[in-house]
Motif scaffolding. Structure first.
Motif, PDB file in Angstrom:
ATOM      1  N   ILE A  99       0.832  -1.198   0.000  1.00  0.00           N
ATOM      2  CA  ILE A  99       0.000   0.000   0.000  1.00  0.00           C
ATOM      3  C   ILE A  99       0.872   1.255   0.000  1.00  0.00           C
ATOM      4  O   ILE A  99       0.647   2.183  -0.759  1.00  0.00           O
ATOM      5  CB  ILE A  99      -0.933   0.022   1.231  1.00  0.00           C
ATOM      6  CG1 ILE A  99      -1.826  -1.230   1.273  1.00  0.00           C
ATOM      7  CG2 ILE A  99      -1.772   1.285   1.274  1.00  0.00           C
ATOM      8  CD1 ILE A  99      -2.780  -1.357   0.128  1.00  0.00           C
ATOM      9  N   TYR A 100       1.889   1.278   0.875  1.00  0.00           N
ATOM     10  CA  TYR A 100       2.747   2.457   0.991  1.00  0.00           C
ATOM     11  C   TYR A 100       4.092   2.052   1.567  1.00  0.00           C
ATOM     12  O   TYR A 100       4.169   1.179   2.422  1.00  0.00           O
ATOM     13  CB  TYR A 100       2.100   3.510   1.897  1.00  0.00           C
ATOM     14  CG  TYR A 100       2.958   4.735   2.098  1.00  0.00           C
ATOM     15  CD1 TYR A 100       3.112   5.665   1.087  1.00  0.00           C
ATOM     16  CD2 TYR A 100       3.625   4.953   3.298  1.00  0.00           C
ATOM     17  CE1 TYR A 100       3.903   6.786   1.262  1.00  0.00           C
ATOM     18  CE2 TYR A 100       4.412   6.079   3.484  1.00  0.00           C
ATOM     19  CZ  TYR A 100       4.547   6.985   2.457  1.00  0.00           C
ATOM     20  OH  TYR A 100       5.330   8.087   2.633  1.00  0.00           O
ATOM     21  N   ARG A 101       5.142   2.709   1.084  1.00  0.00           N
ATOM     22  CA  ARG A 101       6.495   2.514   1.613  1.00  0.00           C
ATOM     23  C   ARG A 101       7.045   3.878   1.996  1.00  0.00           C
ATOM     24  O   ARG A 101       7.162   4.755   1.144  1.00  0.00           O
ATOM     25  CB  ARG A 101       7.388   1.844   0.585  1.00  0.00           C
ATOM     26  CG  ARG A 101       8.806   1.631   1.089  1.00  0.00           C
ATOM     27  CD  ARG A 101       9.682   1.004   0.000  1.00  0.00           C
ATOM     28  NE  ARG A 101      10.912   0.557   0.562  1.00  0.00           N
ATOM     29  CZ  ARG A 101      11.137  -0.663   1.027  1.00  0.00           C
ATOM     30  NH1 ARG A 101      10.186  -1.556   0.967  1.00  0.00           N
ATOM     31  NH2 ARG A 101      12.293  -0.987   1.541  1.00  0.00           N
ATOM     32  N   ASP A 102       7.370   4.039   3.277  1.00  0.00           N
ATOM     33  CA  ASP A 102       7.906   5.307   3.772  1.00  0.00           C
ATOM     34  C   ASP A 102       9.300   5.514   3.199  1.00  0.00           C
ATOM     35  O   ASP A 102      10.167   4.663   3.364  1.00  0.00           O
ATOM     36  CB  ASP A 102       7.956   5.294   5.302  1.00  0.00           C
ATOM     37  CG  ASP A 102       8.298   6.658   5.848  1.00  0.00           C
ATOM     38  OD1 ASP A 102       9.484   7.037   5.773  1.00  0.00           O
ATOM     39  OD2 ASP A 102       7.386   7.338   6.348  1.00  0.00           O
ATOM     40  N   TRP A 110       1.342  -3.159   4.276  1.00  0.00           N
ATOM     41  CA  TRP A 110       0.916  -4.224   3.374  1.00  0.00           C
ATOM     42  C   TRP A 110      -0.584  -4.424   3.479  1.00  0.00           C
ATOM     43  O   TRP A 110      -1.184  -4.221   4.525  1.00  0.00           O
ATOM     44  CB  TRP A 110       1.623  -5.534   3.709  1.00  0.00           C
ATOM     45  CG  TRP A 110       3.074  -5.515   3.377  1.00  0.00           C
ATOM     46  CD1 TRP A 110       4.108  -5.272   4.227  1.00  0.00           C
ATOM     47  CD2 TRP A 110       3.662  -5.730   2.089  1.00  0.00           C
ATOM     48  NE1 TRP A 110       5.300  -5.309   3.555  1.00  0.00           N
ATOM     49  CE2 TRP A 110       5.057  -5.600   2.234  1.00  0.00           C
ATOM     50  CE3 TRP A 110       3.151  -6.015   0.834  1.00  0.00           C
ATOM     51  CZ2 TRP A 110       5.932  -5.747   1.167  1.00  0.00           C
ATOM     52  CZ3 TRP A 110       4.025  -6.160  -0.223  1.00  0.00           C
ATOM     53  CH2 TRP A 110       5.398  -6.031  -0.060  1.00  0.00           C
ATOM     54  N   GLY A 111      -1.163  -4.856   2.374  1.00  0.00           N
ATOM     55  CA  GLY A 111      -2.573  -5.200   2.335  1.00  0.00           C
ATOM     56  C   GLY A 111      -2.744  -6.554   1.692  1.00  0.00           C
ATOM     57  O   GLY A 111      -1.804  -7.114   1.125  1.00  0.00           O
ATOM     58  N   ALA A 112      -3.945  -7.095   1.791  1.00  0.00           N
ATOM     59  CA  ALA A 112      -4.274  -8.372   1.162  1.00  0.00           C
ATOM     60  C   ALA A 112      -5.306  -8.109   0.076  1.00  0.00           C
ATOM     61  O   ALA A 112      -6.399  -7.624   0.352  1.00  0.00           O
ATOM     62  CB  ALA A 112      -4.821  -9.351   2.194  1.00  0.00           C
ATOM     63  N   GLY A 113      -4.922  -8.407  -1.164  1.00  0.00           N
ATOM     64  CA  GLY A 113      -5.820  -8.199  -2.296  1.00  0.00           C
ATOM     65  C   GLY A 113      -6.514  -9.490  -2.683  1.00  0.00           C
ATOM     66  O   GLY A 113      -5.875 -10.518  -2.846  1.00  0.00           O
ATOM     67  N   THR A 114      -7.831  -9.434  -2.778  1.00  0.00           N
ATOM     68  CA  THR A 114      -8.615 -10.606  -3.185  1.00  0.00           C
ATOM     69  C   THR A 114      -9.538 -10.203  -4.330  1.00  0.00           C
ATOM     70  O   THR A 114      -9.867  -9.032  -4.502  1.00  0.00           O
ATOM     71  CB  THR A 114      -9.468 -11.151  -2.023  1.00  0.00           C
ATOM     72  OG1 THR A 114     -10.362 -10.121  -1.589  1.00  0.00           O
ATOM     73  CG2 THR A 114      -8.610 -11.609  -0.860  1.00  0.00           C
ATOM     74  N   ASN A 135      -7.696  -5.204   1.660  1.00  0.00           N
ATOM     75  CA  ASN A 135      -7.832  -4.967   3.097  1.00  0.00           C
ATOM     76  C   ASN A 135      -6.454  -4.683   3.669  1.00  0.00           C
ATOM     77  O   ASN A 135      -5.491  -5.370   3.325  1.00  0.00           O
ATOM     78  CB  ASN A 135      -8.433  -6.188   3.793  1.00  0.00           C
ATOM     79  CG  ASN A 135      -9.821  -6.511   3.289  1.00  0.00           C
ATOM     80  OD1 ASN A 135     -10.694  -5.668   3.301  1.00  0.00           O
ATOM     81  ND2 ASN A 135     -10.019  -7.722   2.823  1.00  0.00           N
ATOM     82  N   TYR A 136      -6.376  -3.691   4.551  1.00  0.00           N
ATOM     83  CA  TYR A 136      -5.095  -3.375   5.194  1.00  0.00           C
ATOM     84  C   TYR A 136      -5.362  -2.767   6.562  1.00  0.00           C
ATOM     85  O   TYR A 136      -6.483  -2.387   6.887  1.00  0.00           O
ATOM     86  CB  TYR A 136      -4.256  -2.431   4.331  1.00  0.00           C
ATOM     87  CG  TYR A 136      -4.867  -1.080   4.068  1.00  0.00           C
ATOM     88  CD1 TYR A 136      -4.526   0.024   4.843  1.00  0.00           C
ATOM     89  CD2 TYR A 136      -5.799  -0.897   3.048  1.00  0.00           C
ATOM     90  CE1 TYR A 136      -5.079   1.265   4.599  1.00  0.00           C
ATOM     91  CE2 TYR A 136      -6.357   0.344   2.805  1.00  0.00           C
ATOM     92  CZ  TYR A 136      -5.996   1.410   3.586  1.00  0.00           C
ATOM     93  OH  TYR A 136      -6.546   2.636   3.348  1.00  0.00           O
ATOM     94  N   THR A 137      -4.313  -2.697   7.372  1.00  0.00           N
ATOM     95  CA  THR A 137      -4.403  -2.129   8.709  1.00  0.00           C
ATOM     96  C   THR A 137      -3.434  -0.958   8.807  1.00  0.00           C
ATOM     97  O   THR A 137      -2.289  -1.065   8.399  1.00  0.00           O
ATOM     98  CB  THR A 137      -4.051  -3.185   9.774  1.00  0.00           C
ATOM     99  OG1 THR A 137      -4.950  -4.282   9.632  1.00  0.00           O
ATOM    100  CG2 THR A 137      -4.162  -2.618  11.171  1.00  0.00           C
ATOM    101  N   TYR A 138      -3.946   0.149   9.368  1.00  0.00           N
ATOM    102  CA  TYR A 138      -3.119   1.342   9.579  1.00  0.00           C
ATOM    103  C   TYR A 138      -3.447   1.896  10.952  1.00  0.00           C
ATOM    104  O   TYR A 138      -4.617   2.123  11.267  1.00  0.00           O
ATOM    105  CB  TYR A 138      -3.389   2.378   8.480  1.00  0.00           C
ATOM    106  CG  TYR A 138      -2.631   3.660   8.640  1.00  0.00           C
ATOM    107  CD1 TYR A 138      -1.242   3.691   8.590  1.00  0.00           C
ATOM    108  CD2 TYR A 138      -3.295   4.855   8.853  1.00  0.00           C
ATOM    109  CE1 TYR A 138      -0.548   4.874   8.742  1.00  0.00           C
ATOM    110  CE2 TYR A 138      -2.608   6.045   9.000  1.00  0.00           C
ATOM    111  CZ  TYR A 138      -1.237   6.045   8.940  1.00  0.00           C
ATOM    112  OH  TYR A 138      -0.550   7.228   9.095  1.00  0.00           O
ATOM    113  N   LEU A 139      -2.437   2.088  11.770  1.00  0.00           N
ATOM    114  CA  LEU A 139      -2.594   2.566  13.139  1.00  0.00           C
ATOM    115  C   LEU A 139      -3.591   1.704  13.914  1.00  0.00           C
ATOM    116  O   LEU A 139      -4.481   2.201  14.597  1.00  0.00           O
ATOM    117  CB  LEU A 139      -3.013   4.040  13.174  1.00  0.00           C
ATOM    118  CG  LEU A 139      -2.030   5.040  12.572  1.00  0.00           C
ATOM    119  CD1 LEU A 139      -2.612   6.450  12.601  1.00  0.00           C
ATOM    120  CD2 LEU A 139      -0.703   4.996  13.312  1.00  0.00           C
ATOM    121  N   ASN A 140      -3.447   0.396  13.743  1.00  0.00           N
ATOM    122  CA  ASN A 140      -4.276  -0.601  14.435  1.00  0.00           C
ATOM    123  C   ASN A 140      -5.762  -0.513  14.103  1.00  0.00           C
ATOM    124  O   ASN A 140      -6.597  -0.949  14.873  1.00  0.00           O
ATOM    125  CB  ASN A 140      -4.075  -0.512  15.953  1.00  0.00           C
ATOM    126  CG  ASN A 140      -2.658  -0.835  16.347  1.00  0.00           C
ATOM    127  OD1 ASN A 140      -2.040  -1.724  15.774  1.00  0.00           O
ATOM    128  ND2 ASN A 140      -2.122  -0.109  17.306  1.00  0.00           N
TER     129      ASN A 140
END
Length: 155
Positions: A99-102, A110-114, A135-140
Motif C-alpha cells: 500500500i505504501y512505503r515510507d 501491506w494489504g491483502a488483495g482478493t 484490506n489493510y491495517t493502519y494505526l491498528n
C-alpha cells in the motif's frame, strides 16, 4: 484623586499600579497554553488524516491495477472456452499488496488483495462480474477498499 504623602505635599495619582497583577499573568499564560495545545492537536489530527488518505490512494491504485488487468485480459470468450486466469470463476486467493512505503524509514504498509469472479451471463451474451478488494491495517485500524467491474465477451 488627591493623596497626601509623608511630606504633607499633595500628589496626583491614578490609583493604578505600574505592571500586571499575578492573576493577569496566570490568565495570559493559560490562554497562550490553550491556544498552543489546540494548534498542536489540530495539526496532529490533520497529519493522521493525510496518512489515512495516502494509504487509501495506495489501496485504490492496487485495486484499479487489478481491474485493468481483468478488463484487458484476452482472449475472453467463455462460450468458446477462452477464459484468461484473471477471469477464472470463483474466489481468487489473497495476494500481498504494498500500500505504501515510507521513503525515510522504509516501513511498508501491506494489504491483502482478493478478487471474486461470478458469471452474470444472459442468454446469448457472456458477461462476468469481478469484485476486487484490498484490506489493510493502519494505526491498528482495519481499512478496506473495493471496486466492481463487468466484462463482456470479446465475441
Amino acid at each position: 484623586m488627591v493623596y497626601h504623602n509623608s511630606d504633607n505635599k499633595s500628589e496626583l495619582r491614578t490609583g493604578f499600579s505600574d505592571g500586571f497583577t499575578m492573576l493577569e499573568v496566570i490568565v495570559a499564560i493559560a490562554l497562550v497554553g490553550i491556544g498552543i495545545t489546540s494548534t498542536v492537536a489540530a495539526l496532529t489530527k490533520l497529519n493522521a488524516f493525510a496518512g489515512a488518505s495516502r494509504n487509501a490512494t495506495g489501496a485504490y491504485t492496487a485495486v484499479v491495477g487489478e481491474i485493468d488487468q481483468i478488463q484487458s485480459s484476452s482472449p475472453f470468450n467463455p462460450l468458446a472456452g477462452q477464459v484468461p486466469p484473471a477471469l477464472t470463476l470463483g474466489n481468487h486467493p489473497a495476494i500481498a499488496v504494498q500500500i505504501y512505503r515510507d521513503p525515510v524509514s522504509g516501513a511498508v504498509i501491506w494489504g491483502a488483495g482478493t478478487s471474486t469472479v461470478t458469471d452474470i451471463s444472459t442468454p446469448g451474451v457472456a458477461m462476468y462480474q469481478a469484485t476486487v478488494t484490498v484490506n489493510y491495517t493502519y494505526l491498528n485500524r482495519p481499512y478496506s477498499f473495493s471496486m466492481n467491474t463487468i466484462r463482456a465477451s470479446d465475441q
